[in-house]
Scaffold this active site. Sequence first.
Site, short mmCIF file in Angstrom:
data_model
loop_
_atom_site.label_atom_id
_atom_site.label_comp_id
_atom_site.label_asym_id
_atom_site.label_seq_id
_atom_site.Cartn_x
_atom_site.Cartn_y
_atom_site.Cartn_z
N SER A 65 40.54 33.88 40.58
CA SER A 65 41.32 34.54 41.62
C SER A 65 42.41 33.71 42.29
CB SER A 65 40.41 35.11 42.70
OG SER A 65 39.90 36.33 42.26
N SER A 84 41.99 38.03 42.64
CA SER A 84 41.95 38.75 43.90
C SER A 84 42.87 38.19 45.00
CB SER A 84 40.52 38.79 44.44
OG SER A 84 40.06 37.48 44.72
N LYS A 125 44.18 33.77 52.87
CA LYS A 125 43.51 34.95 52.29
C LYS A 125 42.50 35.50 53.30
CE LYS A 125 40.87 36.16 48.08
NZ LYS A 125 40.27 35.61 46.85
N1 GLN Z 1 38.50 39.02 38.37
C1 GLN Z 1 37.28 38.34 38.66
C2 GLN Z 1 36.30 39.28 39.32
O1 GLN Z 1 36.64 40.38 39.56
C3 GLN Z 1 37.53 37.12 39.48
C4 GLN Z 1 37.58 37.36 40.94
C5 GLN Z 1 37.60 36.10 41.74
O2 GLN Z 1 37.83 35.00 41.24
N2 GLN Z 1 37.32 36.25 43.00
O3 GLN Z 1 35.20 38.93 39.60
#
Ligand code: GLN
Length: 485
Positions: free
Chosen positions: A177, A153, A78
């Site tokens: 994420s 994400s 990532k």
């Molecule tokens: N959807 C969550 C957010 O927008 C989780 C994102 C994540 O785990 N990085 O914060």
Amino acid sequence: MSDILDMTLASLAAALKEKKISVAEVAGACLDRMEATEPRLRAMLHVDREGALAQARAMDAKGPEAEKPLWGVPVTVKDALVTRGMPSTAASKILEGFQSMYDAYAVQRLREAGAVILGKNNMDEFAMGSTTENSAYQTTHNPWNLGRVPGGSSGGSACSVAAGQCFASLGSDTGGSIRQPASFCGCVGIKPTYGRVSRYGLIAYGSSLDQIGPMARSVEDCARVLSVIAGHDGRDSTCSPDPVPCYEAGLAQASLKGRRIGMPREYFGEGLSDGVRKAIDGVAACARQEGAELVELSLPHSEAAIATYYIVAMAEASSNLARFDGVRYGHRTADPKDLQELYTLSRKEGFGDEVKRRILLGTYVLSSGYYDAYYRKAAQVRRLIRDELRQALAGVDCLLAPVSPVAAWPIGQHAQDPLQLFLMDAYTCPVNLAGLPSLAMPAALDGDGMPVGFQLIGREFGEADLFQMGAAFERALPGIGSPSL
Ligand code: GLN
């Protein structure tokens, strides 16, 4: 997929060591797969074709190193993890062209274990989002249905793994994420206990919530990669010195017999779609058949999790992102009239809308006059959520829960409605607030042919146990196959 790409990571690693296939052949197969699928999937922000092939040829010339668990295995990372020799942007314009001088700890561990890093995965900008649509560069498509989101994400990582572009990928999970994109793309991912994997070199979002973890096509593959990246690192003061067990040990004999599996009532209430409910019911039935005992329990503080999570995450994000000021690295505005304008224009031009929204809200909840009402209150509620989850886990081996209330939705569907998206994190973010580990893996395909995942939430540092239960489920469930691309 070609024969090579159909293999599991573990069987591939064995074949490489026995010289049945060469590292260059395997890297070439993945890179060709990328070339063929990327125009449709857009999972990669950077592909290091030449670098990977050169490394592969050098490894072939030197011969297998038996002690390296990922020797010759192609992986992707990532873009939130910094990598030497490749750009690291967290999918933000503000870091466009940024090259780190060092590797994130988890990336360094991958290299030391013999992995071949093929490139960097697309993601939501600074890991803020659930669809990968917030990337400043491109939208990633779900390999099971190109019209749908891959989740986020870490959507690029999940997509790469599911599409056979690599054998494993590293993601990060602040509020879901790793687990949610794994669920949307039909792969396996684990969010480890807070402190299990060093966050050194992870571009920070919410530092008290962030954890790096592996995504792969099977439980065993995930276990192997976590064994490699976990462990003590003095450069992250929250990283645990506890020894890392061999997570792969005994997976072939793992069973659910006699296991007590908790099912939190609040995770199966209003808002859960029929398709997901049906898939999780199937997992529960399978558990019973395999000799596990299902225990219904209640986590009444769950309803406060989303509000609490977003206050804490945004507060931490507003502080973490203060360093992007156009001075030290990243984008700098072209022609500022004074220092103030250098800061404001650099940030205005460099950050996307969602990131700006979160910095504003995060700054607000930390400001004097509002701090007690929002941030302090959220910190207190966080403790209640954590204690409640830990107490529940004292009486059971793990909790069984959905990952997301719905399967992957069409691209663009919630793009105008960030609040609606926040609600999708109801089942994942409590785990981060509590610092617990959670393994996400495929349950079934829904009526539209989209993957639906479930999660097993475990006790602190109980990853080994989660892998045992996960491996038993994997054997007992029918499996979902792979997407045809
Ligand atoms: N959807 C969550 C957010 O927008 C989780 C994102 C994540 O785990 N990085 O914060």
